[in-house]
Motif scaffolding. Structure first.
Motif, PDB file in Angstrom:
ATOM      1  N   ASN A   1      47.618  36.568  46.470  1.00 29.69           N
ATOM      2  CA  ASN A   1      46.868  35.283  46.253  1.00 29.69           C
ATOM      3  C   ASN A   1      45.748  35.335  46.501  1.00 29.69           C
ATOM      4  OD1 ASN A   1      46.268  32.264  45.665  1.00 29.69           O
ATOM      5  ND2 ASN A   1      45.885  32.578  48.126  1.00 29.69           N
ATOM      6  N   GLN A   2      45.027  36.109  47.397  1.00 34.91           N
ATOM      7  CA  GLN A   2      43.493  36.697  47.749  1.00 34.91           C
ATOM      8  C   GLN A   2      43.223  37.607  46.611  1.00 34.91           C
ATOM      9  OE1 GLN A   2      42.854  39.705  51.644  1.00 34.91           O
ATOM     10  NE2 GLN A   2      41.491  37.932  52.401  1.00 34.91           N
ATOM     11  N   TYR A   3      44.150  38.543  46.321  1.00 34.10           N
ATOM     12  CA  TYR A   3      43.407  39.473  45.259  1.00 34.10           C
ATOM     13  C   TYR A   3      43.346  38.572  44.020  1.00 34.10           C
ATOM     14  CZ  TYR A   3      42.831  42.910  41.913  1.00 34.10           C
ATOM     15  OH  TYR A   3      42.083  43.426  40.883  1.00 34.10           O
ATOM     16  N   ASN A   4      44.262  37.425  44.012  1.00 40.50           N
ATOM     17  CA  ASN A   4      43.687  36.906  42.856  1.00 40.50           C
ATOM     18  C   ASN A   4      42.575  35.574  42.579  1.00 40.50           C
ATOM     19  OD1 ASN A   4      46.174  38.314  40.898  1.00 40.50           O
ATOM     20  ND2 ASN A   4      48.296  36.242  41.906  1.00 40.50           N
ATOM     21  N   THR A   5      42.317  35.101  43.718  1.00 42.66           N
ATOM     22  CA  THR A   5      41.652  34.052  44.134  1.00 42.66           C
ATOM     23  C   THR A   5      40.075  34.869  43.634  1.00 42.66           C
ATOM     24  OG1 THR A   5      42.225  33.127  45.690  1.00 42.66           O
ATOM     25  CG2 THR A   5      40.385  32.887  45.871  1.00 42.66           C
ATOM     26  N   CYS A   6      39.922  35.794  44.451  1.00 45.66           N
ATOM     27  CA  CYS A   6      38.617  36.875  44.600  1.00 45.66           C
ATOM     28  C   CYS A   6      39.150  37.260  42.867  1.00 45.66           C
ATOM     29  CB  CYS A   6      38.508  38.474  44.968  1.00 45.66           C
ATOM     30  SG  CYS A   6      38.530  37.530  46.932  1.00 45.66           S
ATOM     31  N   PHE A   7      39.566  37.780  42.168  1.00 49.05           N
ATOM     32  CA  PHE A   7      39.564  38.077  40.884  1.00 49.05           C
ATOM     33  C   PHE A   7      38.860  36.810  40.285  1.00 49.05           C
ATOM     34  CE2 PHE A   7      41.498  38.356  35.949  1.00 49.05           C
ATOM     35  CZ  PHE A   7      41.008  39.807  36.175  1.00 49.05           C
ATOM     36  N   TRP A   8      39.352  35.823  40.526  1.00 54.19           N
ATOM     37  CA  TRP A   8      39.251  34.421  39.001  1.00 54.19           C
ATOM     38  C   TRP A   8      38.256  34.145  38.914  1.00 54.19           C
ATOM     39  CZ3 TRP A   8      41.143  34.396  34.354  1.00 54.19           C
ATOM     40  CH2 TRP A   8      42.634  34.854  34.310  1.00 54.19           C
ATOM     41  N   MET A   9      37.785  34.267  40.572  1.00 57.66           N
ATOM     42  CA  MET A   9      36.039  34.056  40.939  1.00 57.66           C
ATOM     43  C   MET A   9      35.417  34.463  40.491  1.00 57.66           C
ATOM     44  SD  MET A   9      34.709  32.441  44.823  1.00 57.66           S
ATOM     45  CE  MET A   9      36.489  31.205  44.944  1.00 57.66           C
ATOM     46  N   LEU A  10      35.645  35.895  40.726  1.00 57.77           N
ATOM     47  CA  LEU A  10      34.656  36.933  39.795  1.00 57.77           C
ATOM     48  C   LEU A  10      34.315  36.170  38.500  1.00 57.77           C
ATOM     49  CD1 LEU A  10      35.233  40.336  41.191  1.00 57.77           C
ATOM     50  CD2 LEU A  10      33.100  38.948  41.819  1.00 57.77           C
ATOM     51  N   VAL A  11      36.014  36.016  37.538  1.00 54.33           N
ATOM     52  CA  VAL A  11      35.930  35.848  35.934  1.00 54.33           C
ATOM     53  C   VAL A  11      34.923  34.764  35.665  1.00 54.33           C
ATOM     54  CG1 VAL A  11      37.109  35.423  34.590  1.00 54.33           C
ATOM     55  CG2 VAL A  11      37.850  36.989  35.618  1.00 54.33           C
TER      56      VAL A  11
ATOM     57  N   SER B   1      32.556  33.351  37.559  1.00 54.61           N
ATOM     58  CA  SER B   1      30.997  33.701  37.787  1.00 54.61           C
ATOM     59  C   SER B   1      30.458  34.726  37.108  1.00 54.61           C
ATOM     60  CB  SER B   1      30.978  34.412  38.970  1.00 54.61           C
ATOM     61  OG  SER B   1      31.700  36.115  38.543  1.00 54.61           O
ATOM     62  N   GLY B   2      30.986  34.682  35.771  1.00 55.49           N
ATOM     63  CA  GLY B   2      30.877  35.935  35.194  1.00 55.49           C
ATOM     64  C   GLY B   2      31.164  37.456  34.208  1.00 55.49           C
ATOM     65  N   LYS B   3      32.295  37.648  35.562  1.00 57.54           N
ATOM     66  CA  LYS B   3      32.317  39.377  35.137  1.00 57.54           C
ATOM     67  C   LYS B   3      33.286  39.098  33.676  1.00 57.54           C
ATOM     68  CE  LYS B   3      31.252  42.232  38.709  1.00 57.54           C
ATOM     69  NZ  LYS B   3      30.081  41.737  40.002  1.00 57.54           N
ATOM     70  N   THR B   4      33.431  40.421  33.306  1.00 57.72           N
ATOM     71  CA  THR B   4      34.808  40.079  32.508  1.00 57.72           C
ATOM     72  C   THR B   4      35.949  40.994  33.454  1.00 57.72           C
ATOM     73  OG1 THR B   4      33.885  42.627  32.757  1.00 57.72           O
ATOM     74  CG2 THR B   4      32.962  41.073  30.652  1.00 57.72           C
ATOM     75  N   LYS B   5      37.258  40.672  33.014  1.00 55.04           N
ATOM     76  CA  LYS B   5      37.761  40.894  33.509  1.00 55.04           C
ATOM     77  C   LYS B   5      38.337  42.187  33.886  1.00 55.04           C
ATOM     78  CE  LYS B   5      41.142  36.833  31.564  1.00 55.04           C
ATOM     79  NZ  LYS B   5      42.477  36.964  30.963  1.00 55.04           N
ATOM     80  N   SER B   6      37.617  42.943  33.686  1.00 57.60           N
ATOM     81  CA  SER B   6      38.157  44.728  33.346  1.00 57.60           C
ATOM     82  C   SER B   6      37.117  45.020  34.767  1.00 57.60           C
ATOM     83  CB  SER B   6      37.796  45.532  32.214  1.00 57.60           C
ATOM     84  OG  SER B   6      36.574  46.520  32.396  1.00 57.60           O
ATOM     85  N   ALA B   7      35.617  43.773  34.336  1.00 58.79           N
ATOM     86  CA  ALA B   7      34.786  44.550  35.173  1.00 58.79           C
ATOM     87  C   ALA B   7      34.989  43.484  37.023  1.00 58.79           C
ATOM     88  CB  ALA B   7      33.137  43.686  35.455  1.00 58.79           C
ATOM     89  N   ALA B   8      35.861  42.818  36.864  1.00 59.46           N
ATOM     90  CA  ALA B   8      36.299  42.379  38.020  1.00 59.46           C
ATOM     91  C   ALA B   8      36.837  42.649  38.506  1.00 59.46           C
ATOM     92  CB  ALA B   8      36.942  40.605  37.470  1.00 59.46           C
ATOM     93  N   GLN B   9      38.564  43.916  38.139  1.00 62.17           N
ATOM     94  CA  GLN B   9      39.163  44.613  38.375  1.00 62.17           C
ATOM     95  C   GLN B   9      38.183  45.455  39.063  1.00 62.17           C
ATOM     96  OE1 GLN B   9      41.873  45.437  35.592  1.00 62.17           O
ATOM     97  NE2 GLN B   9      43.888  45.587  36.271  1.00 62.17           N
ATOM     98  N   THR B  10      37.694  46.227  38.749  1.00 59.95           N
ATOM     99  CA  THR B  10      37.145  47.407  39.245  1.00 59.95           C
ATOM    100  C   THR B  10      35.847  47.200  40.484  1.00 59.95           C
ATOM    101  OG1 THR B  10      36.057  48.029  36.273  1.00 59.95           O
ATOM    102  CG2 THR B  10      35.423  49.325  38.615  1.00 59.95           C
ATOM    103  N   TYR B  11      35.581  45.855  40.428  1.00 61.73           N
ATOM    104  CA  TYR B  11      34.079  45.315  41.312  1.00 61.73           C
ATOM    105  C   TYR B  11      35.797  45.822  42.991  1.00 61.73           C
ATOM    106  CZ  TYR B  11      31.564  42.860  44.030  1.00 61.73           C
ATOM    107  OH  TYR B  11      30.983  42.305  45.024  1.00 61.73           O
ATOM    108  N   LEU B  12      37.184  44.920  42.606  1.00 59.48           N
ATOM    109  CA  LEU B  12      37.800  45.192  43.788  1.00 59.48           C
ATOM    110  C   LEU B  12      38.422  45.885  44.221  1.00 59.48           C
ATOM    111  CD1 LEU B  12      39.450  41.479  42.317  1.00 59.48           C
ATOM    112  CD2 LEU B  12      37.624  41.485  44.354  1.00 59.48           C
ATOM    113  N   LYS B  13      38.516  47.246  43.221  1.00 63.47           N
ATOM    114  CA  LYS B  13      39.939  47.577  43.653  1.00 63.47           C
ATOM    115  C   LYS B  13      39.406  49.345  44.962  1.00 63.47           C
ATOM    116  CE  LYS B  13      41.583  51.592  40.710  1.00 63.47           C
ATOM    117  NZ  LYS B  13      41.861  52.849  39.285  1.00 63.47           N
TER     118      LYS B  13
END
Lengths: 269, 269, 269, 269
Positions: free
Chosen positions: B163-173, B175-187
């Protein structure tokens, strides 16, 4: 505060907890039959006012769900249904879910159940479904196509025996006998006697053999080599029309070799 | 002409065909957990426009189905759900279906699936279900309540981490990031970093801990000793009002001992 | 005082305790292969000074035990042995021990082990057995004679590969190389290279193919239709001479169809 | 000519053939009991002239083999034997052979069998073993030490009941009754009646309770914390004397809690 959760269950513990779950696959190179049966369907059919001994709409609903199952699971090559029971045959070399029984059985039974509920209104447009229908299931392996065909013959014989009995039973009940009197009356009667009883009660010669074949023979569902559907499929460069085998329903004798000789691709697949 | 069918498959052959099906029961005196998981739910949730990272209606639908399962199967004493997954705990001495895994798993998953389809319109009144949702399932035995509670803790930790991961991921998306950029950011980010990111992106201090507890803690479904339902039950002499344990849904910490100490009857049953 | 014991464990409890033990039979109508392997035989063969790479007496002892197993268990139709390993094939329809794996495997491995110890002195008259040799075992089902023959071919190929490697390895060691140097030397060599190496080291053309066939081909043990033993058997009216199939040992190619064509009764039984 | 063998059975095929063999481990965190039973031991005991109802040398041989098994398999924490049966208890968290039933059962039964044959001459110096003794075996899991102790109690009760019956039976036979008359005579007799019968036939008050405890109580074999053996063990720098727990044989009541309270380390291990 949940931030410290993750420290409680570490990687080692996770592996340990996972390792309690072990299920070996069903023996390789054998035919897998998934047979599902309605749970408490006597009660369900009464609550939903199914006609006795056979409700055509209810059987058509079952068949429609079986068609859906074959369209979803490519490894299922044949299925046979009667009453609230359906048998699905997976090809010998199927690797579906690593041949783990629980996974295969649960996915098939779940898909069938969802479909049954979804399609209900198409077959019973004027009757609401009161509570969910559900099914239990199991997997059985048969090591040769010979034994597999014996299994399917057994199910069709069962269909015939039950149908003849039920046809007599409900005709006696409709003629005024109590259920228990009808039961007593039929105890020990042979095929020939039942046929004569049906002719007599119905006033129709050869009544049983004039019944709809779906009632007497059950339903066989499989992919037809002859009939094809045109399906739109996405490919590089756009959508392309593709010929696709159509899943068909037939009410035919699957005990005799003729059916299998006419459709060699089913068990050769 | 079917009258000669029955001679083809005689009693001995029937017994032989039946004997291919053998399944031993799950080890006696162990807790049986049936865990079901949505099949292809990523696709299903997109096709049905579920909100990301958590769709409240979809989760409530899952919970409602779990309540239905506990009402149908008396031997299930507790269940825990998160996302498209649900774990059902059968009491140690349950004799349901002779403890045969396929039967138990298939009946539970089938009931859950039918209910999901039936109740869909209650939770998504303005959205049609397009195609059937379905689930696969499996049974795992845990030999002690200690290990069973470790299992449940593991599922809740997983809920939290995802849940914590997904919450961050979708908030990044969002906010304008691509899905793949969001993934890289959270790694490789840690709990603390993710919390800070959420605070920053949302402009809300302690954002994560203000989320609905159902998202962070998952859903626990069990029979409450305190809350009772009055149920009409047929008895000799007419219908009688009966007090019946009510099945309740809670979003609570099941890792800490406090929950189990407050509800000793769940694992003592 | 023990007289009150029996009241402590009553009938119900006994049934409960028994029901923890459940083992389903191996799938009907499939070939059952019991493969046994020596436990810690590397150590055992050193402690008992077995010749390297092949000890003729030790192999003959293994074969003699396999003959004993076939004489004791009628349902075993063929067996194949190499090194400290033996595979026993039970006929497809065998009902031995209700096809329960543990019972079959344990009885076969136990009989083999006892016999190994008993017959030791016949094959090693001048060497005492220091500590017990023992074996582990497992059962595998093969659903067709085609796959069964593939299994046996696999074991014979393994025999050949290992034997060729070991023959080279020990010849290098005897020629003065260290074990580790010999290993390095052989790494990655092909069949042809190994054959040339053997010719060169031994000074004999085609050295490998002149080795005793038992070393290169392993041992096949089965009942011969041709050779019969006269056995005294008790019958009503006294002892009667009976012709009985003799169990024979052969060192032959079981990969090629010719062996199976010459002995159709083995897999037809 | 065998050089082309290896091409016939390639890597893919080998993997395929291996994958027919799948066996899941016994449930984690449960006590594993391996129970072995003599095969056709009635015949074996007659052929080898065992004294009836109990042959002291034969029982001592069984016990000596059990000691050997505990010395070889460290994970076995307790064993209990009576007549031609022995139960071996593996500790809950044992990872022996990945907890695969066939491997564990076969290795234990094989070691026991080899030892039985090897040690025969120590216990029967003047009697040759005529043919191999062998045993079948099975694994059962018990999820708690409470149920495990119930299992062991059950075996000891069985020992007592059988011993009392057999003692009466053989005393009647020795007094001149036929076997079938003795059987009829004992049918339905209670503990008290059997004790009186024994007193009367033997002319000894309380005859049964004066029998050797090994006959009445069976044999318990376990590692003693008190008694240690000095063992030479190879270590870097030479052989070192090490204290090692000694495996002991006792004839004691294992139904009462006192034994387990006096040896808490057995089930705590």
């Amino acid at each position: 505060e949940l931030g410290h959760f993750s420290e409680d269950v570490n990687k080692t513990k996770t592996e340990y907890l996972k390792s309690f779950q072990y299920e070996s696959g069903l023996l390789l190179s054998t035919w897998i039959v998934i047979r599902i049966d309605g749970c408490h369907f006597h009660r369900f059919s009464e609550a939903h006012k199914f006609e006795k001994p056979n409700d055509e709409a209810a059987l058509n609903l079952m068949n429609s769900c079986a068609v859906g199952v074959l369209e979803e699971f490519n490894d299922i090559v044949f299925s046979y249904g009667v009453s609230d029971e359906y048998s699905f045959v997976l090809k010998k070399e199927s690797q579906l879910y690593g041949r783990r029984a629980s996974d295969i059985v649960s996915a098939v039974v779940s898909y069938f159940s969802s479909m049954y509920t979804m399609k209900w209104k198409d077959f019973f447009p004027h009757r609401e479904i009161i509570y969910p229908a559900y099914f239990d299931g199991r997997a059985v392996c048969y090591p040769s196509s010979h034994i597999l065909r014996d299994y399917l013959a057994w199910r069709q014989v069962d269909c015939h025996i039950n149908n003849q009995y039920n046809t007599c039973f409900w005709m006696l009940v409709k003629s005024g006998k109590t259920k228990s009197a009808a039961q007593t009356y039929l105890k020990g009667t042979q095929v020939q006697e039942k046929n004569e009883l049906l002719a007599q009660l119905s006033g129709t010669t050869d009544y049983y053999n004039k019944l709809p074949p779906m009632f007497c023979l059950g339903s066989s569902v499989y992919r037809s080599k002859k009939e094809k559907n045109t399906v739109d499929e996405k490919e590089e460069g756009g959508i392309v029309d593709k010929l696709c085998e159509k899943v068909v329903i037939e009410y035919c004798n699957i005990i005799e070799p003729s059916f299998w000789e006419a459709h060699p691709e089913i068990l050769d697949s």
